[in-house]
Design an enzyme around this catalytic site. Sequence first.
Site, mmCIF file in Angstrom:
data_model
loop_
_atom_site.group_PDB
_atom_site.id
_atom_site.type_symbol
_atom_site.label_atom_id
_atom_site.label_comp_id
_atom_site.label_asym_id
_atom_site.label_seq_id
_atom_site.Cartn_x
_atom_site.Cartn_y
_atom_site.Cartn_z
ATOM 1 N N PHE A 48 17.831 -27.490 29.717
ATOM 2 C CA PHE A 48 17.010 -28.220 28.755
ATOM 3 C C PHE A 48 17.441 -27.912 27.323
ATOM 4 C CE2 PHE A 48 14.027 -28.194 32.337
ATOM 5 C CZ PHE A 48 13.461 -29.465 32.263
ATOM 6 N N ASP A 49 17.535 -28.959 26.527
ATOM 7 C CA ASP A 49 17.592 -28.809 25.082
ATOM 8 C C ASP A 49 16.195 -28.348 24.639
ATOM 9 O OD1 ASP A 49 18.374 -29.227 22.334
ATOM 10 O OD2 ASP A 49 17.318 -31.149 22.407
ATOM 11 N N LEU A 50 16.082 -27.843 23.415
ATOM 12 C CA LEU A 50 14.779 -27.396 22.918
ATOM 13 C C LEU A 50 14.145 -28.428 21.983
ATOM 14 C CD1 LEU A 50 12.531 -25.308 22.530
ATOM 15 C CD2 LEU A 50 13.994 -24.155 20.839
ATOM 16 N N ASP A 51 14.710 -28.573 20.786
ATOM 17 C CA ASP A 51 14.129 -29.469 19.782
ATOM 18 C C ASP A 51 14.221 -30.927 20.214
ATOM 19 O OD1 ASP A 51 13.661 -27.268 18.186
ATOM 20 O OD2 ASP A 51 15.493 -27.517 17.010
#
Length: 217
Positions: free
Chosen positions: A8-11
Site C-alpha cells: 500500500f501507498d500511504l498518502d
Amino acid sequence: MRWKYIFFDLDGTLTDPMLGITRSVQYALRHFGIEVTDLSTLCPFIGPPLKDSFREFYGMDDARAEEAIALTREYFAPKGIFENELYAGITELLEELHEGGARIAMATSKPSPFARQIAEHFAIDRYFDLIEGSTLDGSRTTKSEVLRLAVEGLGVQDPARAVMVGDRRFDIEGAASVGIESIGVLYGYGSREELEAAGAGHIVADVGELSRLLTGH
C-alpha cells in the site's frame, strides 16, 4: 484471496494528508517569498518526492529544493504529520486482509520514520509486516527504489501473487518496475487518465470497491 502480498501507498491511499502536506509546503515557500493562500493548488505535492515537486513546480535547483525540503519538514514533523485523516473503511480492510493471511507492506515516498509514526498514530501499524519509505538523507527517494526494497523485505516468491495499491502514477510505474500488478485508486490525488496512462492493471473508485477486489467478496 487473489494476492498474497499486498503493498500500500500511504498518502492518498490509506490516509488523506491534504492539510498537513499543503500547509508544510506553504510554510516552506513563504521562506522564499512565495505566498500561497489557496492550499488546493499545492495538492500536486501529495505523492511524488518533494525534491521533484519543488523543482518541477517552482523551478528550484537542487540546493534550493533541499532547503525547501528541510523547511517543509520543520513544519511537518511536529504538526503537519497529525493534520491527516484515515480514509473511511481502511482499518476494516486492513484487518480483514490481515486475518485472511495476507502479507501486508507499506511502500511510500514519505520518509520511513514519518510513515511509521503515522501508522502508529492511527493504530494500523499492527496490520503491517513491513513499512518502507524514503530516507531522510535523500539516498532513497523514488517509489521504485522503495518498492524494490519492500518486495525483498517481504520475501515475495511469486510476483504474480503480489500487487501495489496507490493513487498516483508513481505507484503504478513502481509496480511495473519490480514486475508486480497494480491497482489505482480514484479517491486519492491521481486522475483516471493519469492511472490509465501509467498502465494500472485495475482502477477502483472507492475503498469499498478496493476491498471487494482484494478480498474477493
